[in-house]
Design an enzyme around this catalytic site. Structure first.
Site, PDB file in Angstrom:
ATOM      1  N   ASP A  34      -2.323  12.212  -2.789  1.00 50.94           N
ATOM      2  CA  ASP A  34      -2.429  13.676  -2.785  1.00 50.94           C
ATOM      3  C   ASP A  34      -2.826  14.148  -4.183  1.00 50.94           C
ATOM      4  O   ASP A  34      -2.127  13.877  -5.150  1.00 50.94           O
ATOM      5  CB  ASP A  34      -1.082  14.288  -2.384  1.00 50.94           C
ATOM      6  CG  ASP A  34      -1.203  15.761  -2.036  1.00 50.94           C
ATOM      7  OD1 ASP A  34      -2.026  16.464  -2.657  1.00 50.94           O
ATOM      8  OD2 ASP A  34      -0.464  16.222  -1.144  1.00 50.94           O
TER       9      ASP A  34
ATOM     10  N   PHE B 233     -11.008  10.018   6.008  1.00 55.89           N
ATOM     11  CA  PHE B 233     -10.574  10.843   4.875  1.00 55.89           C
ATOM     12  C   PHE B 233     -11.552  10.692   3.718  1.00 55.89           C
ATOM     13  O   PHE B 233     -11.972  11.677   3.109  1.00 55.89           O
ATOM     14  CB  PHE B 233      -9.164  10.422   4.442  1.00 55.89           C
ATOM     15  CG  PHE B 233      -8.588  11.271   3.347  1.00 55.89           C
ATOM     16  CD1 PHE B 233      -7.860  12.402   3.639  1.00 55.89           C
ATOM     17  CD2 PHE B 233      -8.774  10.933   2.011  1.00 55.89           C
ATOM     18  CE1 PHE B 233      -7.335  13.202   2.635  1.00 55.89           C
ATOM     19  CE2 PHE B 233      -8.258  11.723   0.998  1.00 55.89           C
ATOM     20  CZ  PHE B 233      -7.532  12.852   1.314  1.00 55.89           C
ATOM     21  N   GLU B 234     -11.916   9.447   3.394  1.00 53.30           N
ATOM     22  CA  GLU B 234     -12.873   9.229   2.314  1.00 53.30           C
ATOM     23  C   GLU B 234     -14.231   9.807   2.662  1.00 53.30           C
ATOM     24  O   GLU B 234     -14.898  10.419   1.818  1.00 53.30           O
ATOM     25  CB  GLU B 234     -12.998   7.740   2.008  1.00 53.30           C
ATOM     26  CG  GLU B 234     -13.985   7.442   0.887  1.00 53.30           C
ATOM     27  CD  GLU B 234     -14.100   5.976   0.544  1.00 53.30           C
ATOM     28  OE1 GLU B 234     -14.955   5.629  -0.290  1.00 53.30           O
ATOM     29  OE2 GLU B 234     -13.337   5.166   1.111  1.00 53.30           O
TER      30      GLU B 234
ATOM     31  N   ASP C 200     -11.060  10.880  -4.828  1.00 55.44           N
ATOM     32  CA  ASP C 200     -12.300  11.648  -4.813  1.00 55.44           C
ATOM     33  C   ASP C 200     -12.158  12.930  -5.631  1.00 55.44           C
ATOM     34  O   ASP C 200     -13.012  13.817  -5.535  1.00 55.44           O
ATOM     35  CB  ASP C 200     -12.730  11.965  -3.376  1.00 55.44           C
ATOM     36  CG  ASP C 200     -11.686  12.761  -2.604  1.00 55.44           C
ATOM     37  OD1 ASP C 200     -10.524  12.823  -3.062  1.00 55.44           O
ATOM     38  OD2 ASP C 200     -12.018  13.310  -1.535  1.00 55.44           O
TER      39      ASP C 200
ATOM     40  N   GLU D 211       0.847  -1.192   0.000  1.00 53.27           N
ATOM     41  CA  GLU D 211       0.000   0.000   0.000  1.00 53.27           C
ATOM     42  C   GLU D 211       0.879   1.237   0.000  1.00 53.27           C
ATOM     43  O   GLU D 211       1.723   1.423   0.884  1.00 53.27           O
ATOM     44  CB  GLU D 211      -0.950   0.056   1.192  1.00 53.27           C
ATOM     45  CG  GLU D 211      -1.862   1.278   1.070  1.00 53.27           C
ATOM     46  CD  GLU D 211      -2.883   1.445   2.179  1.00 53.27           C
ATOM     47  OE1 GLU D 211      -3.819   2.251   1.977  1.00 53.27           O
ATOM     48  OE2 GLU D 211      -2.754   0.793   3.229  1.00 53.27           O
TER      49      GLU D 211
ATOM     50  N   ASN E 235      10.082   7.254  -0.008  1.00 55.74           N
ATOM     51  CA  ASN E 235       9.433   7.624  -1.259  1.00 55.74           C
ATOM     52  C   ASN E 235       9.025   6.356  -2.001  1.00 55.74           C
ATOM     53  O   ASN E 235       9.860   5.481  -2.258  1.00 55.74           O
ATOM     54  CB  ASN E 235      10.376   8.437  -2.136  1.00 55.74           C
ATOM     55  CG  ASN E 235      10.824   9.728  -1.479  1.00 55.74           C
ATOM     56  OD1 ASN E 235      10.048  10.377  -0.787  1.00 55.74           O
ATOM     57  ND2 ASN E 235      12.076  10.096  -1.673  1.00 55.74           N
TER      58      ASN E 235
ATOM     59  N   GLU F  18       4.932   4.942   3.535  1.00 58.93           N
ATOM     60  CA  GLU F  18       4.391   6.231   3.977  1.00 58.93           C
ATOM     61  C   GLU F  18       5.553   7.162   4.327  1.00 58.93           C
ATOM     62  O   GLU F  18       6.602   6.702   4.770  1.00 58.93           O
ATOM     63  CB  GLU F  18       3.491   6.016   5.203  1.00 58.93           C
ATOM     64  CG  GLU F  18       2.882   7.253   5.810  1.00 58.93           C
ATOM     65  CD  GLU F  18       2.090   8.061   4.808  1.00 58.93           C
ATOM     66  OE1 GLU F  18       2.526   9.185   4.521  1.00 58.93           O
ATOM     67  OE2 GLU F  18       1.045   7.571   4.323  1.00 58.93           O
TER      68      GLU F  18
ATOM     69  N   LYS G 208      -4.355  22.108  -7.349  1.00 63.96           N
ATOM     70  CA  LYS G 208      -4.105  23.351  -8.078  1.00 63.96           C
ATOM     71  C   LYS G 208      -3.403  23.027  -9.389  1.00 63.96           C
ATOM     72  O   LYS G 208      -2.467  22.221  -9.424  1.00 63.96           O
ATOM     73  CB  LYS G 208      -3.245  24.300  -7.243  1.00 63.96           C
ATOM     74  CG  LYS G 208      -3.947  24.835  -6.001  1.00 63.96           C
ATOM     75  CD  LYS G 208      -3.082  25.831  -5.257  1.00 63.96           C
ATOM     76  CE  LYS G 208      -3.803  26.382  -4.036  1.00 63.96           C
ATOM     77  NZ  LYS G 208      -2.952  27.343  -3.290  1.00 63.96           N
TER      78      LYS G 208
ATOM     79  N   THR H 267     -12.537   5.159   5.347  1.00 67.26           N
ATOM     80  CA  THR H 267     -11.794   5.953   6.318  1.00 67.26           C
ATOM     81  C   THR H 267     -12.440   7.321   6.510  1.00 67.26           C
ATOM     82  O   THR H 267     -13.290   7.750   5.713  1.00 67.26           O
ATOM     83  CB  THR H 267     -10.347   6.158   5.857  1.00 67.26           C
ATOM     84  OG1 THR H 267     -10.362   6.911   4.626  1.00 67.26           O
ATOM     85  CG2 THR H 267      -9.648   4.814   5.623  1.00 67.26           C
TER      86      THR H 267
END
Length: 229
Positions: A135, A210-211, A171, A60, A112, A85, A139, A208
């Site tokens: 992420d 976040f979702e 999303d 993941e 990374n 992560e 912009k 989650t």
């Protein structure tokens, strides 16, 4: 290839304990390159040695607080999981969850993602790669920083076994369209693992906070899945 990272701030008491007491089991410490989250070239590892067995490996990317990867590891003790992560606080929280669930088929790395897949993991060693809500760099001037691009698709293909699957969710509609365009354009490496315009929601993806936040704002969640040829 570098991903753009933000490492986070101070750790809580529980997170500090995790780094002190749980990291010896869960947290991998690869040889670094030039940066604190880099992985040096030429340091390829054997994932079977991390777990002491041979099993399918799921990676993941951007594991966040660890809700997804720990739930999956608990549900599938026959598989091994690697969480990648760059937020050390997220990794510490993941270890706390792993301890709570008595999960041991999980390893974490602060690094990374492109360098983990390109330098640390052997070629064709991964069964699935999950990239949930990366992420969006929403912009327009920052779109070039998005993780999913042609170069990264080639790195994903290197790490995956033939028939291995990349599962993604976002999303942000324009990012979903970009992901689909990039993978559809890599038809010598990947093919769609879904019918229609979008993949169905991955049934094992945890909902989650976040979702839920994206849903509450009226955003449509898009899933994609591509199989390596």
């Amino acid at each position: 290839m570098l991903s753009f990272v933000r490492r986070g701030g101070r750790l809580t008491t529980a997170q500090e304990r995790a780094m002190r007491e749980l990291a010896p089991e869960y947290l991998l410490t690869p040889e670094r390159g030039d940066g604190v989250t880099s992985v040096a070239a030429g340091v390829e590892a054997d994932p079977h040695e991390w777990f002491g067995r041979e099993a399918e490996l799921v990676v993941e990317i951007g594991s966040g607080q660890g809700h997804q990867v720990t739930a999956a590891a608990a549900a599938h003790p026959e598989r091994d999981f690697l969480a990648v992560e760059v937020y050390i606080g997220g990794l510490a929280r993941t270890m706390v969850l792993a301890e709570k669930l008595d999960v041991h088929n999980l390893r974490l790395i602060e690094a990374n993602a492109p360098e983990v897949l390109e330098h640390l993991l052997p070629g064709e060693s991964v069964s699935e790669i999950w990239i949930f809500f990366p992420d969006p760099w929403h912009k327009a001037k920052h779109n070039k920083r998005r993780l999913i691009n042609n170069d990264f698709v080639a790195i994903l293909a290197r790490a995956l076994k033939p028939g291995g699957v990349v599962r993604m969710a976002t999303d942000w509609e324009d990012y979903a369209e970009q992901m689909r365009d990039v993978f559809d354009g890599s038809d010598r490496l990947f093919k769609r693992d879904f019918a229609g315009d979008w993949a169905p929601r991955f049934e094992e993806r945890v909902l989650t906070a976040f979702e839920q936040k994206g849903i509450d704002k009226g955003r449509i969640i898009r899933d994609l899945a591509y199989k390596k040829l």
